[in-house]
Design a protein around this motif. Structure first.
Motif, PDB file in Angstrom:
ATOM      1  N   MET A   1       0.842  -1.166   0.000  1.00 47.33           N
ATOM      2  CA  MET A   1       0.000   0.000   0.000  1.00 47.33           C
ATOM      3  C   MET A   1       0.893   1.236   0.000  1.00 47.33           C
ATOM      4  SD  MET A   1      -2.912   1.167   2.741  1.00 47.33           S
ATOM      5  CE  MET A   1      -2.088   0.447   4.103  1.00 47.33           C
ATOM      6  N   ARG A   2       0.480   2.240  -0.719  1.00 49.23           N
ATOM      7  CA  ARG A   2       1.232   3.489  -0.847  1.00 49.23           C
ATOM      8  C   ARG A   2       0.346   4.669  -0.471  1.00 49.23           C
ATOM      9  NH1 ARG A   2       5.198   0.623  -1.156  1.00 49.23           N
ATOM     10  NH2 ARG A   2       6.277   0.094  -3.052  1.00 49.23           N
ATOM     11  N   GLU A   3       1.001   5.747  -0.065  1.00 49.24           N
ATOM     12  CA  GLU A   3       0.309   7.015   0.116  1.00 49.24           C
ATOM     13  C   GLU A   3       0.972   8.007  -0.819  1.00 49.24           C
ATOM     14  OE1 GLU A   3      -1.083  10.224   3.450  1.00 49.24           O
ATOM     15  OE2 GLU A   3       0.675   9.019   3.865  1.00 49.24           O
ATOM     16  N   LEU A   4       0.183   8.672  -1.632  1.00 46.62           N
ATOM     17  CA  LEU A   4       0.720   9.663  -2.560  1.00 46.62           C
ATOM     18  C   LEU A   4       0.403  11.062  -2.070  1.00 46.62           C
ATOM     19  CD1 LEU A   4       1.186   7.268  -4.462  1.00 46.62           C
ATOM     20  CD2 LEU A   4       0.401   8.719  -6.296  1.00 46.62           C
ATOM     21  N   HIS A   5       1.361  11.949  -2.262  1.00 48.54           N
ATOM     22  CA  HIS A   5       1.194  13.375  -1.993  1.00 48.54           C
ATOM     23  C   HIS A   5       1.427  14.062  -3.329  1.00 48.54           C
ATOM     24  CE1 HIS A   5       3.092  12.478   2.225  1.00 48.54           C
ATOM     25  NE2 HIS A   5       2.043  11.722   1.960  1.00 48.54           N
ATOM     26  N   VAL A   6       0.440  14.762  -3.815  1.00 41.79           N
ATOM     27  CA  VAL A   6       0.537  15.414  -5.116  1.00 41.79           C
ATOM     28  C   VAL A   6       0.181  16.882  -4.955  1.00 41.79           C
ATOM     29  CG1 VAL A   6      -0.365  15.476  -7.474  1.00 41.79           C
ATOM     30  CG2 VAL A   6      -0.075  13.292  -6.321  1.00 41.79           C
ATOM     31  N   HIS A   7       1.089  17.742  -5.389  1.00 43.14           N
ATOM     32  CA  HIS A   7       0.809  19.174  -5.375  1.00 43.14           C
ATOM     33  C   HIS A   7       0.305  19.572  -6.757  1.00 43.14           C
ATOM     34  CE1 HIS A   7       1.577  23.509  -5.586  1.00 43.14           C
ATOM     35  NE2 HIS A   7       1.235  23.459  -4.314  1.00 43.14           N
ATOM     36  N   ALA A   8      -0.819  20.252  -6.781  1.00 43.57           N
ATOM     37  CA  ALA A   8      -1.414  20.695  -8.043  1.00 43.57           C
ATOM     38  C   ALA A   8      -1.568  22.209  -7.999  1.00 43.57           C
ATOM     39  CB  ALA A   8      -2.769  20.033  -8.249  1.00 43.57           C
ATOM     40  N   SER A   9      -1.271  22.848  -9.109  1.00 44.20           N
ATOM     41  CA  SER A   9      -1.444  24.301  -9.187  1.00 44.20           C
ATOM     42  C   SER A   9      -2.943  24.613  -9.184  1.00 44.20           C
ATOM     43  CB  SER A   9      -0.773  24.843 -10.444  1.00 44.20           C
ATOM     44  OG  SER A   9      -1.429  24.348 -11.592  1.00 44.20           O
ATOM     45  N   ALA A  10      -3.251  25.892  -9.076  1.00 50.45           N
ATOM     46  CA  ALA A  10      -4.660  26.303  -9.013  1.00 50.45           C
ATOM     47  C   ALA A  10      -5.438  25.835 -10.241  1.00 50.45           C
ATOM     48  CB  ALA A  10      -4.750  27.814  -8.867  1.00 50.45           C
ATOM     49  N   GLY A  11      -4.809  25.867 -11.414  1.00 48.68           N
ATOM     50  CA  GLY A  11      -5.480  25.439 -12.633  1.00 48.68           C
ATOM     51  C   GLY A  11      -5.636  23.930 -12.748  1.00 48.68           C
ATOM     52  N   GLU A  12      -4.795  23.183 -12.068  1.00 49.24           N
ATOM     53  CA  GLU A  12      -4.828  21.712 -12.154  1.00 49.24           C
ATOM     54  C   GLU A  12      -5.635  21.064 -11.039  1.00 49.24           C
ATOM     55  OE1 GLU A  12      -0.664  21.175 -11.809  1.00 49.24           O
ATOM     56  OE2 GLU A  12      -0.329  21.205 -13.960  1.00 49.24           O
ATOM     57  N   ARG A  13      -6.026  21.852 -10.068  1.00 49.48           N
ATOM     58  CA  ARG A  13      -6.697  21.308  -8.888  1.00 49.48           C
ATOM     59  C   ARG A  13      -7.965  20.535  -9.244  1.00 49.48           C
ATOM     60  NH1 ARG A  13      -8.062  24.473  -3.314  1.00 49.48           N
ATOM     61  NH2 ARG A  13      -9.298  22.807  -2.414  1.00 49.48           N
ATOM     62  N   GLU A  14      -8.798  21.106 -10.085  1.00 49.23           N
ATOM     63  CA  GLU A  14     -10.052  20.447 -10.468  1.00 49.23           C
ATOM     64  C   GLU A  14      -9.791  19.175 -11.265  1.00 49.23           C
ATOM     65  OE1 GLU A  14     -13.077  21.176  -9.392  1.00 49.23           O
ATOM     66  OE2 GLU A  14     -12.093  22.730  -8.185  1.00 49.23           O
ATOM     67  N   GLU A  15      -8.773  19.190 -12.114  1.00 48.11           N
ATOM     68  CA  GLU A  15      -8.430  18.013 -12.930  1.00 48.11           C
ATOM     69  C   GLU A  15      -7.971  16.849 -12.051  1.00 48.11           C
ATOM     70  OE1 GLU A  15      -8.342  15.831 -16.318  1.00 48.11           O
ATOM     71  OE2 GLU A  15      -9.012  17.907 -16.162  1.00 48.11           O
ATOM     72  N   VAL A  16      -7.115  17.143 -11.063  1.00 47.74           N
ATOM     73  CA  VAL A  16      -6.647  16.091 -10.144  1.00 47.74           C
ATOM     74  C   VAL A  16      -7.824  15.532  -9.361  1.00 47.74           C
ATOM     75  CG1 VAL A  16      -5.228  15.643  -8.101  1.00 47.74           C
ATOM     76  CG2 VAL A  16      -4.302  16.991  -9.976  1.00 47.74           C
ATOM     77  N   ALA A  17      -8.681  16.404  -8.854  1.00 43.27           N
ATOM     78  CA  ALA A  17      -9.845  15.952  -8.083  1.00 43.27           C
ATOM     79  C   ALA A  17     -10.772  15.088  -8.933  1.00 43.27           C
ATOM     80  CB  ALA A  17     -10.597  17.157  -7.531  1.00 43.27           C
ATOM     81  N   SER A  18     -10.959  15.451 -10.207  1.00 43.16           N
ATOM     82  CA  SER A  18     -11.856  14.654 -11.052  1.00 43.16           C
ATOM     83  C   SER A  18     -11.268  13.267 -11.353  1.00 43.16           C
ATOM     84  CB  SER A  18     -12.188  15.393 -12.350  1.00 43.16           C
ATOM     85  OG  SER A  18     -11.055  15.464 -13.173  1.00 43.16           O
ATOM     86  N   ILE A  19      -9.948  13.187 -11.526  1.00 47.64           N
ATOM     87  CA  ILE A  19      -9.310  11.872 -11.750  1.00 47.64           C
ATOM     88  C   ILE A  19      -9.473  10.995 -10.521  1.00 47.64           C
ATOM     89  CG2 ILE A  19      -7.093  10.691 -12.065  1.00 47.64           C
ATOM     90  CD1 ILE A  19      -6.274  13.050 -13.891  1.00 47.64           C
ATOM     91  N   LEU A  20      -9.244  11.569  -9.353  1.00 45.64           N
ATOM     92  CA  LEU A  20      -9.375  10.798  -8.107  1.00 45.64           C
ATOM     93  C   LEU A  20     -10.826  10.388  -7.871  1.00 45.64           C
ATOM     94  CD1 LEU A  20      -6.930  12.793  -5.808  1.00 45.64           C
ATOM     95  CD2 LEU A  20      -6.504  10.644  -7.006  1.00 45.64           C
TER      96      LEU A  20
END
Length: 158
Positions: free
Chosen positions: A1-20
């Motif tokens: 099992m892994r834990e990921l920490h991903v920093h997303a810029s303001a423009g990428e925030r919605e894209e990362v959230a939608s993938i998750l």
């Protein structure tokens, strides 16, 4: 099992959230005061590669802050389902995890040079230490009478 920490810029925030959200991954978001967000989420090991590939396909910056660590425990609503879904998968390491493991296992070249130097220094010069292979140190001292009388060999003949 892994834990990921991903920093997303303001423009990428919605894209990362939608993938998750698309993969039903439970995550925590910490805002960066308008600068972006830091996402924390546990994943089965087999799922790290596909998620990182999804981020790359979505044009999330390659040099974005991403950390993968080993996680001991994850109690989230969807994690059991994720683990079951990916339990049949072959546990492949993502490319970045593989590179990190290789770097971790490689010794610095200075250690090889030091080992070679020490082996040259430690090697005795020829003729310095003559060892009679037919007798041991104990046999030599026994012959000198230091250990008492010599007993016959008790090795089985044969």
């Amino acid at each position: 099992m892994r834990e990921l920490h991903v920093h997303a810029s303001a423009g990428e925030r919605e894209e990362v959230a939608s993938i998750l959200d698309e993969y039903d991954i439970d995550y925590t978001v910490v805002s960066d005061e308008g600068e972006g967000a830091l996402f924390f989420f546990p994943l089965p090991t087999a799922m790290v590669g596909p998620i990182l590939d999804e981020f790359r396909d979505a044009d999330i910056e390659e040099d974005a802050y991403t950390v993968s660590t080993k996680a001991e425990l994850a109690e989230t609503p969807n994690f059991t389902e994720l683990r079951q879904r990916f339990s049949d998968s072959i546990h492949k390491l993502s490319k970045s995890e593989l590179h990190a493991k290789i770097r971790e296992m490689q010794w610095p070249y200075q250690l090889y040079y030091l080992g070679t130097l020490l082996s040259v220094i430690a090697e005795p010069p020829p003729g310095c230490c003559s060892i009679n292979r037919r007798s041991s140190w104990r046999d030599d001292h026994r012959a000198a009478g230091e250990f008492g009388p010599r007993r016959p060999d008790r090795r089985p003949s044969g």
